[in-house]
Write a protein that holds these residues in place. Structure first.
Motif, short mmCIF file in Angstrom:
data_model
loop_
_atom_site.label_atom_id
_atom_site.label_comp_id
_atom_site.label_asym_id
_atom_site.label_seq_id
_atom_site.Cartn_x
_atom_site.Cartn_y
_atom_site.Cartn_z
N ARG A 40 -26.06 -54.28 26.13
CA ARG A 40 -25.83 -53.70 27.47
C ARG A 40 -24.98 -52.44 27.38
O ARG A 40 -25.23 -51.46 28.07
CB ARG A 40 -25.16 -54.73 28.38
N ILE A 41 -23.98 -52.46 26.50
CA ILE A 41 -23.12 -51.29 26.31
C ILE A 41 -23.91 -50.17 25.64
O ILE A 41 -23.81 -49.00 26.03
CB ILE A 41 -21.87 -51.66 25.47
N ARG A 43 -27.11 -49.60 25.86
CA ARG A 43 -28.00 -48.99 26.87
C ARG A 43 -27.22 -48.01 27.75
O ARG A 43 -27.72 -46.94 28.09
CB ARG A 43 -28.65 -50.07 27.73
N CYS A 44 -25.99 -48.38 28.10
CA CYS A 44 -25.15 -47.48 28.93
C CYS A 44 -24.87 -46.17 28.20
O CYS A 44 -24.96 -45.09 28.79
CB CYS A 44 -23.84 -48.16 29.30
N TYR A 47 -27.94 -44.05 28.14
CA TYR A 47 -28.20 -43.50 29.47
C TYR A 47 -27.28 -42.32 29.76
O TYR A 47 -27.75 -41.24 30.17
CB TYR A 47 -28.01 -44.58 30.54
#
Length: 194
Positions: A40-41, A43-44, A47
């Motif tokens: 999740r980190i 992906r951030c 992004y």
């Protein structure tokens, strides 16, 4: 203005290194147990790195006004410029490679989340419920025919399965990306994160 662009590019490079599991200060691998290796980190970081890249190119605005801004659009010339890294990649890496070649003033940006939703709608990938009640994307009996595999990964000592795209999958997605992105998403998937 040039100094600001340099700062943006440096920040983008730092974020990309962290997303790839590399400590930007010393160039060493980030410890496997670090929160920075949480998908999740990662992906951030990818992004934000893409947003910074678009800002530097002058192609970022919260409300795009180009003719194709509400939909994904790629020309044959842009497709021909797409280059993928060697080996298997995830949907976020695939999307990043596509976004580097499209005109973001003309097209909506491709995201791994949107691509996964469309592939699930087409029956190429599936979704399952985790013990925690969350949904995650998984392969199914059709996936292998389209070049999708599942690979075991490890984060903080916890093993998980990650959907990976092999060379056959990269070719399939690239050749059919416009049709895939037109696939109708079932209403129960529209608000799903994965």
């Amino acid at each position: 203005m040039n100094e600001e662009l340099e700062k943006i590019q440096k920040a983008r490079l730092v974020l990309q290194k962290i997303a790839k599991g590399i400590n930007p200060v010393n160039g060493e691998q980030i410890e496997q147990e670090s929160f920075l290796n949480d998908p999740r980190i990662i992906r951030c970081f990818y992004y934000v790195a893409e947003v910074l890249d678009n800002v530097a190119k002058g192609a970022y605005s919260s409300r795009r006004s180009g003719p194709g801004a509400a939909k994904f659009f790629i020309t044959p010339e842009q497709k021909a410029r797409v280059q993928f890294p060697e080996g298997k990649i995830g949907v976020n890496e695939f999307s990043k490679c596509i976004n580097m070649c499209i005109d973001l003033n003309e097209s909506k940006k491709l995201t791994g989340v949107e691509l996964n939703k469309r592939l699930k709608a087409l029956g190429i990938l599936s979704e399952e419920q985790t013990e925690e009640g969350k949904t995650r994307t998984v392969i199914n009996d059709n996936s292998k025919n389209y070049g999708f595999e599942s690979e075991k990964k490890n984060y903080n000592g916890v093993e998980y399965e990650m959907v990976m795209i092999n060379d056959k999958g990269k070719q399939y997605l690239l050749e059919n990306i416009e049709e895939i992105m037109k696939a109708e998403i079932p209403s129960e998937q529209k608000n799903s994160d994965q």
